[in-house]
Design a protein around this motif. Structure first.
Motif, short mmCIF file in Angstrom:
data_model
loop_
_atom_site.label_atom_id
_atom_site.label_comp_id
_atom_site.label_asym_id
_atom_site.label_seq_id
_atom_site.Cartn_x
_atom_site.Cartn_y
_atom_site.Cartn_z
N GLY A 221 0.78 -1.23 0.00
CA GLY A 221 0.00 0.00 0.00
C GLY A 221 0.80 1.28 0.00
O GLY A 221 0.28 2.34 0.35
N PHE A 222 2.08 1.21 -0.38
CA PHE A 222 2.92 2.40 -0.48
C PHE A 222 3.62 2.42 -1.83
O PHE A 222 3.64 1.42 -2.54
CB PHE A 222 3.98 2.41 0.63
CG PHE A 222 3.44 2.65 2.01
CD1 PHE A 222 2.92 3.87 2.38
CD2 PHE A 222 3.47 1.63 2.95
CE1 PHE A 222 2.43 4.09 3.65
CE2 PHE A 222 2.99 1.83 4.24
CZ PHE A 222 2.46 3.07 4.59
N ARG A 223 4.20 3.58 -2.14
CA ARG A 223 5.00 3.69 -3.36
C ARG A 223 6.46 3.90 -2.99
O ARG A 223 6.77 4.58 -2.01
CB ARG A 223 4.49 4.85 -4.22
CG ARG A 223 3.07 4.65 -4.73
CD ARG A 223 2.61 5.83 -5.56
NE ARG A 223 3.39 5.95 -6.79
CZ ARG A 223 3.38 7.01 -7.58
NH1 ARG A 223 2.64 8.06 -7.27
NH2 ARG A 223 4.11 7.03 -8.68
N PHE A 224 7.34 3.30 -3.79
CA PHE A 224 8.76 3.37 -3.51
C PHE A 224 9.55 3.61 -4.78
O PHE A 224 9.11 3.25 -5.87
CB PHE A 224 9.28 2.05 -2.90
CG PHE A 224 8.58 1.62 -1.65
CD1 PHE A 224 8.94 2.16 -0.42
CD2 PHE A 224 7.55 0.69 -1.69
CE1 PHE A 224 8.30 1.77 0.74
CE2 PHE A 224 6.91 0.29 -0.54
CZ PHE A 224 7.29 0.83 0.69
N THR A 225 10.71 4.19 -4.62
CA THR A 225 11.73 4.21 -5.66
C THR A 225 13.06 4.12 -4.94
O THR A 225 13.35 4.93 -4.06
CB THR A 225 11.68 5.46 -6.54
OG1 THR A 225 12.82 5.46 -7.41
CG2 THR A 225 11.67 6.75 -5.73
N MET A 226 13.86 3.12 -5.26
CA MET A 226 15.09 2.90 -4.52
C MET A 226 16.19 3.87 -4.93
O MET A 226 17.30 3.82 -4.41
CB MET A 226 15.55 1.46 -4.69
CG MET A 226 14.56 0.43 -4.17
SD MET A 226 13.88 0.81 -2.53
CE MET A 226 15.33 0.63 -1.50
N SER A 227 15.89 4.78 -5.84
CA SER A 227 16.88 5.79 -6.20
C SER A 227 16.91 6.92 -5.17
O SER A 227 17.79 7.78 -5.20
CB SER A 227 16.58 6.37 -7.59
OG SER A 227 15.31 6.99 -7.60
N LEU A 228 15.92 6.91 -4.26
CA LEU A 228 15.85 7.94 -3.22
C LEU A 228 16.11 7.33 -1.85
O LEU A 228 15.74 6.19 -1.59
CB LEU A 228 14.47 8.60 -3.22
CG LEU A 228 14.04 9.39 -4.45
CD1 LEU A 228 12.62 9.89 -4.30
CD2 LEU A 228 14.99 10.57 -4.69
N GLY A 229 16.73 8.11 -0.97
CA GLY A 229 16.88 7.69 0.41
C GLY A 229 15.53 7.72 1.10
O GLY A 229 14.54 8.22 0.56
N LEU A 230 15.49 7.23 2.33
CA LEU A 230 14.22 7.14 3.05
C LEU A 230 13.57 8.51 3.24
O LEU A 230 12.38 8.68 2.93
CB LEU A 230 14.45 6.48 4.41
CG LEU A 230 13.23 6.42 5.33
CD1 LEU A 230 12.07 5.67 4.68
CD2 LEU A 230 13.61 5.77 6.67
N ALA A 231 14.31 9.48 3.74
CA ALA A 231 13.75 10.81 4.00
C ALA A 231 13.22 11.45 2.72
O ALA A 231 12.11 12.01 2.70
CB ALA A 231 14.80 11.70 4.65
#
Length: 288
Positions: free
Chosen positions: A218-228
């Motif tokens: 239920g979330f969106r991610f892109t591993m090119s960005l850090g967590l913050a």
């Protein structure tokens, strides 16, 4: 197992058993503000209540050591059940403890999606699926090792422990796996004019790892960005940021396990020190 110099070689969900399969159901609601694929179907899923099965006892057993070997024993050419097979095994360049860690990465994905990550029975398509899911080309250094092993002799190659072996890492046409890569730039040649459309579609339709996991939690991610930066970019509300962090690091752990180069893949001990194990959601267990 690895501390004992033992390589399992066939880790998969069927070989991880629950001590006690009894469970209780607890409600779970996908974050109403989370966006997944943007489809009407995913929109309807927001806010809907689902149920998780919470085990009364989380203890597990690893079984089936029939293919397990010690590091100093002879390594056969092909090991691992196809869907959980590491790239170095397919490439025929030798394997060791890291092949277990790749299998664990596949298992973690399957625990979230309920389905095998790489559903294929063909070497070249398997490698193409890896590239599609991970969004990266297979390391040129690994391809060069494959070339050096297979092209000096069409029928035999040198195994990692110095023994000669038959070249059994072949694609659907019976050619050695090295022929699946361009001699000019080392890139995987897929599809070819003779590749069945079914195989092409199966690769094309695969989502990348971030979208695959995101659509399930239920979330969106892109591993090119850090967590913050990821929290800021996807405008994750403060009340959901702890849960978002949990799944962000879970995805990061999988990415560190599904690394092409076995020498760069997390070891078992390194994986246990990963940031995901420092995360915590509100207790989702049962009252004892």
């Amino acid at each position: 197992m690895h501390d004992l110099k033992l390589i399992h070689t066939d880790l998969k969900p069927e070989n991880v058993l629950l001590k006690d399969a009894s469970y209780v159901k607890k409600p779970y609601t996908l974050p109403a503000t989370a966006s997944t694929t943007g489809s009407k179907k995913s929109s309807k899923a927001k806010g809907k209540t689902y149920y998780r099965k919470i085990l009364t006892d989380p203890k597990i057993y690893t079984i089936d050591f029939g293919s397990a070997i010690f590091q100093d024993e002879y390594h056969s050419t092909i090991v691992s059940t196809r869907h959980y097979r590491a790239p170095e095994i397919i490439l025929g360049i030798g394997w060791s403890y890291p092949c277990d860690m790749w299998s664990l990465g596949c298992i973690l994905v399957e625990l979230i999606t309920g389905d095998a990550l790489f559903k294929t029975h063909e070497n070249v398509q398997h490698l193409a699926m890896m590239e599609k899911v991970l969004g990266e080309k297979i390391d040129l250094s690994l391809v060069r090792k494959c070339f050096s092993l297979f092209y000096h002799d069409n029928t035999t190659t040198q195994s990692s422990n110095g023994r000669r072996r038959s070249s059994t890492s072949s694609n659907a046409t019976g050619d050695c796996i090295a022929s699946a890569f361009s001699k000019k730039n080392g890139q995987l040649i897929f599809p070819t004019p003779t590749t069945p459309q079914k195989l092409v579609s199966e690769v094309t339709n695969l989502p990348n790892l971030a979208d695959l996991i995101g659509s399930k939690v239920g979330f969106r991610f892109t591993m090119s960005l850090g967590l913050a930066d990821s929290i800021k970019f996807f405008k994750v509300p403060k009340k959901h940021q702890e849960e978002y962090s949990f799944w962000y690091w879970f995805l990061d752990l999988i990415k560190c396990l599904l690394v092409y180069d076995p020498e760069k893949r997390l070891t078992a001990k390194e994986a246990m020190c990963h940031k995901w194990f420092d995360c915590g959601l509100a207790d989702d267990g049962i009252d004892v």
